[in-house]
Design a protein around this motif. Structure first.
Motif, PDB file in Angstrom:
ATOM      1  N   MET A 109      -2.563   8.436   6.175  1.00  0.00           N
ATOM      2  CA  MET A 109      -3.583   8.125   7.190  1.00  0.00           C
ATOM      3  C   MET A 109      -3.166   6.937   8.052  1.00  0.00           C
ATOM      4  N   ASP A 110      -1.894   6.560   7.973  1.00  0.00           N
ATOM      5  CA  ASP A 110      -1.394   5.460   8.798  1.00  0.00           C
ATOM      6  C   ASP A 110      -0.538   6.037   9.925  1.00  0.00           C
ATOM      7  N   PRO A 111      -0.903   5.747  11.199  1.00  0.00           N
ATOM      8  CA  PRO A 111      -0.128   6.274  12.334  1.00  0.00           C
ATOM      9  C   PRO A 111       1.369   5.953  12.253  1.00  0.00           C
ATOM     10  N   ILE A 127      -4.576   8.688  -0.725  1.00  0.00           N
ATOM     11  CA  ILE A 127      -4.628   8.459   0.719  1.00  0.00           C
ATOM     12  C   ILE A 127      -4.037   7.090   1.024  1.00  0.00           C
ATOM     13  N   ASP A 128      -2.969   7.081   1.809  1.00  0.00           N
ATOM     14  CA  ASP A 128      -2.359   5.814   2.224  1.00  0.00           C
ATOM     15  C   ASP A 128      -3.047   5.341   3.509  1.00  0.00           C
ATOM     16  N   CYS A 129      -3.732   4.199   3.450  1.00  0.00           N
ATOM     17  CA  CYS A 129      -4.531   3.709   4.581  1.00  0.00           C
ATOM     18  C   CYS A 129      -3.727   2.779   5.492  1.00  0.00           C
ATOM     19  N   LYS A 162       0.829  -1.212   0.000  1.00  0.00           N
ATOM     20  CA  LYS A 162       0.000   0.000   0.000  1.00  0.00           C
ATOM     21  C   LYS A 162       0.861   1.259   0.000  1.00  0.00           C
ATOM     22  N   THR A 163       1.736   1.357   1.004  1.00  0.00           N
ATOM     23  CA  THR A 163       2.528   2.576   1.152  1.00  0.00           C
ATOM     24  C   THR A 163       3.485   2.751  -0.031  1.00  0.00           C
ATOM     25  N   THR A 164       4.108   1.662  -0.452  1.00  0.00           N
ATOM     26  CA  THR A 164       5.020   1.714  -1.598  1.00  0.00           C
ATOM     27  C   THR A 164       4.279   2.235  -2.835  1.00  0.00           C
TER      28      THR A 164
END
Ligand code: ADP
Ligand code: MG
Length: 257
Positions: free
Chosen positions: A39-41, A124-126, A16-18
């Motif tokens: 949006m990821d802590p 948006i990165d979840c 996801k982040t990549t």
């Protein structure tokens, strides 16, 4: 008005982040104005484009919980066309704090509405769960991009996120669509990888994106240098595959208007 795409899958470590970082960066190289929303802590999307979590005075948390103006929180990156709305670890607490907030599922939608005119794309990165942060992301988005690692349980994982998307479509966001299923960490020499890929194309011919992201060590090295792949190693297969993905997304600008 920006097209808002959330990158989601309840499974961790699927890319996801990549994907959020490198697709954003590739579109920015193609001179599309892009905002990457973390949006990821864990804040990995931010560090992937060079933000230093320890130096941040404000983050998306302050916009979600304290109504801080989002434009004040947005940061520039090394790429002129790429901006970042960063996250810090206090975002982990936001989920609980949001419970008592009115319209808690629509907080991010409101925040992004105030920024949408300044961008062509917002990604948006979840986080790796289907919690209130992800629900906020799906409520704010026009579409969901689902990275899928080609492994044994891929199909089960996919049906879970499709169920969630379906629920959101029935209530909070009726026009939410599926941007596509993206096969990540693909290894053409691996039988299982190829089988899962074929199965996806057979079951989801429309949704499965043409571009496939190969397993490429340069993609896993780039974040530790705080750089998207196009600034870390533009000649790598990882870089060309995310450029191809950007082209596939750009091609839709014309066909979808
Ligand atoms: P998620 O955000 O879904 O948890 P990440 O994007 O953080 O997943 O990826 C998990 C790990 O796999 C990271 O260490 C990342 O660098 C690595 N990775 C992701 N995509 C690839 C790829 N195509 N090739 C090699 N490593 C990858
Ligand atoms: Mg992640």
């Amino acid at each position: 008005m920006a097209k808002i795409i959330c990158v989601a899958n309840q499974k961790g470590g699927v890319g996801k982040t990549t994907t959020a970082v490198n697709l954003s960066a590739s579109l920015a190289v193609a001179e599309r104005r892009v905002l990457l929303v973390d949006m990821d802590p864990q804040g990995n999307a931010g560090s992937g484009v060079g933000a230093d979590k320890d130096l941040l005075e404000e983050s998306i948390y302050d916009a979600l919980i304290d109504d801080a103006p989002a434009a004040r929180i947005v940061l520039k990156t090394e790429l002129p066309y790429l901006h970042l709305l960063p996250a810090t670890s206090d975002l982990a607490g936001a989920e609980l704090e949001l419970v008592s907030v009115t319209d808690r599922e629509r907080k991010l939608k409101k925040i992004l509405a105030s920024l949408a005119d300044s961008y062509d794309y917002i990604f948006i990165d979840c986080p790796p769960s289907l919690n209130l942060l992800t629900i906020n992301a799906m409520t704010a988005a026009h579409s969901v991009l689902i990275p899928l690692q080609c492994e044994f349980y891929a199909m089960e994982g996919l049906s879970q996120i499709l169920k969630t998307i379906n629920l959101i479509q029935q209530g909070l966001n009726k026009s939410l669509s599926i941007e596509g299923i993206l096969l990540t960490m693909f290894d053409a020499r691996n039988n299982l990888s190829r089988q899962v890929g074929e199965e996806m194309r057979a079951h989801f011919p429309k949704e499965t994106l043409q571009t496939v992201i190969p397993r490429n060590v340069r993609l896993s090295e780039a974040p530790s240098h705080g750089k998207p792949i196009c600034l870390y190693d533009i000649t790598s297969r990882g870089a060309t595959s995310y450029m191809d993905l950007a082209k596939e997304i750009i091609a839709r600008e014309v066909s979808h208007g």
